[in-house]
Design a protein around this motif. Structure first.
Motif, short mmCIF file in Angstrom:
data_model
loop_
_atom_site.label_atom_id
_atom_site.label_comp_id
_atom_site.label_asym_id
_atom_site.label_seq_id
_atom_site.Cartn_x
_atom_site.Cartn_y
_atom_site.Cartn_z
N GLU A 53 5.45 -6.47 -2.48
CA GLU A 53 6.66 -7.06 -1.90
C GLU A 53 7.92 -6.29 -2.30
OE1 GLU A 53 6.54 -11.22 -2.91
OE2 GLU A 53 4.86 -11.57 -1.55
N PRO A 54 7.95 -5.00 -1.97
CA PRO A 54 9.09 -4.18 -2.39
C PRO A 54 10.37 -4.53 -1.64
CG PRO A 54 7.70 -2.95 -0.91
CD PRO A 54 7.01 -4.25 -1.18
N SER A 55 11.47 -4.19 -2.26
CA SER A 55 12.79 -4.34 -1.67
C SER A 55 13.60 -3.13 -2.10
CB SER A 55 13.44 -5.64 -2.16
OG SER A 55 14.80 -5.68 -1.79
N LEU A 56 14.65 -2.84 -1.38
CA LEU A 56 15.44 -1.67 -1.72
C LEU A 56 16.17 -1.85 -3.05
CD1 LEU A 56 16.09 1.11 -0.59
CD2 LEU A 56 18.07 0.13 0.52
N PHE A 57 16.59 -3.09 -3.36
CA PHE A 57 17.35 -3.30 -4.59
C PHE A 57 16.73 -4.34 -5.51
CE2 PHE A 57 20.54 -1.80 -1.51
CZ PHE A 57 20.91 -0.63 -2.14
N VAL A 58 16.32 -5.50 -4.98
CA VAL A 58 15.91 -6.62 -5.81
C VAL A 58 14.58 -6.36 -6.52
CG1 VAL A 58 15.39 -9.07 -5.84
CG2 VAL A 58 17.19 -8.22 -4.36
N ASN A 59 13.54 -6.07 -5.79
CA ASN A 59 12.22 -5.85 -6.36
C ASN A 59 11.85 -4.38 -6.25
OD1 ASN A 59 9.75 -6.34 -7.51
ND2 ASN A 59 8.83 -7.20 -5.68
N THR A 68 10.70 -1.50 -8.18
CA THR A 68 10.08 -1.00 -9.40
C THR A 68 9.36 0.31 -9.11
OG1 THR A 68 7.98 -2.14 -8.99
CG2 THR A 68 9.68 -3.39 -10.17
N PRO A 69 9.09 1.10 -10.13
CA PRO A 69 8.35 2.34 -9.89
C PRO A 69 6.99 2.08 -9.23
CG PRO A 69 9.34 2.41 -12.06
CD PRO A 69 9.58 1.02 -11.52
N SER A 70 6.34 1.01 -9.64
CA SER A 70 5.04 0.67 -9.05
C SER A 70 5.17 0.38 -7.55
CB SER A 70 4.47 -0.54 -9.78
OG SER A 70 3.32 -1.00 -9.13
N ASN A 71 6.19 -0.38 -7.18
CA ASN A 71 6.40 -0.68 -5.76
C ASN A 71 6.77 0.57 -4.98
OD1 ASN A 71 5.85 -3.34 -6.27
ND2 ASN A 71 7.96 -4.04 -6.09
N ASN A 72 7.58 1.43 -5.58
CA ASN A 72 7.96 2.67 -4.91
C ASN A 72 6.75 3.55 -4.65
OD1 ASN A 72 10.71 2.10 -4.77
ND2 ASN A 72 11.10 2.95 -6.79
N ILE A 73 5.89 3.67 -5.65
CA ILE A 73 4.68 4.48 -5.48
C ILE A 73 3.79 3.87 -4.41
CG2 ILE A 73 2.54 5.19 -6.62
CD1 ILE A 73 4.29 5.50 -9.19
#
Length: 110
Positions: free
Chosen positions: A47-53, A55-60
């Motif tokens: 559940e990535p977000s540009l600012f709120v969530n 994290t490096p894990s989400n980005n990867i």
């Protein structure tokens, strides 16, 4: 000749400054589209977000999804189009950045 190289360098750096907000805007729209239309994929990404969530894990996870071509299995033409746009923009930015580094180093050595 050096003046031409400086002009090209300035144009490349200017292009990079223009590409950054385009990237942020596109990623925001992309994540919103996935959240609304492919919630299982969105959850799988963390559940990535540009600012709120963010994290490096989400980005990867996000980059693996886009660059791993998993979006092709959805048969969602809009998602495929958005994914290809992000991939192309990323590569254009990367090659522009590498070009800037090469030009700066070559101008510094002359």
């Amino acid at each position: 000749m050096e003046e031409v190289a400086v002009v090209i360098l300035v144009l490349m750096i200017g292009a990079m400054f223009i590409m950054v907000p385009i990237w942020f805007f596109s990623v925001t729209k992309y994540l919103k589209y996935i959240r609304e239309n492919h919630s299982e994929v969105y959850k799988e990404m963390g559940e990535p977000s540009l600012f709120v969530n963010n994290t490096p894990s989400n980005n990867i996870s996000f980059l693996r999804y886009v660059f791993g071509n998993k979006y092709l299995a959805t048969n969602d033409n809009q998602l495929i189009s958005k994914s290809l746009f992000l991939k192309r923009l990323f590569y254009i930015y990367l090659f522009t950045f590498i070009g800037v580094i090469i030009m700066v180093s070559s101008l510094g050595n002359s």
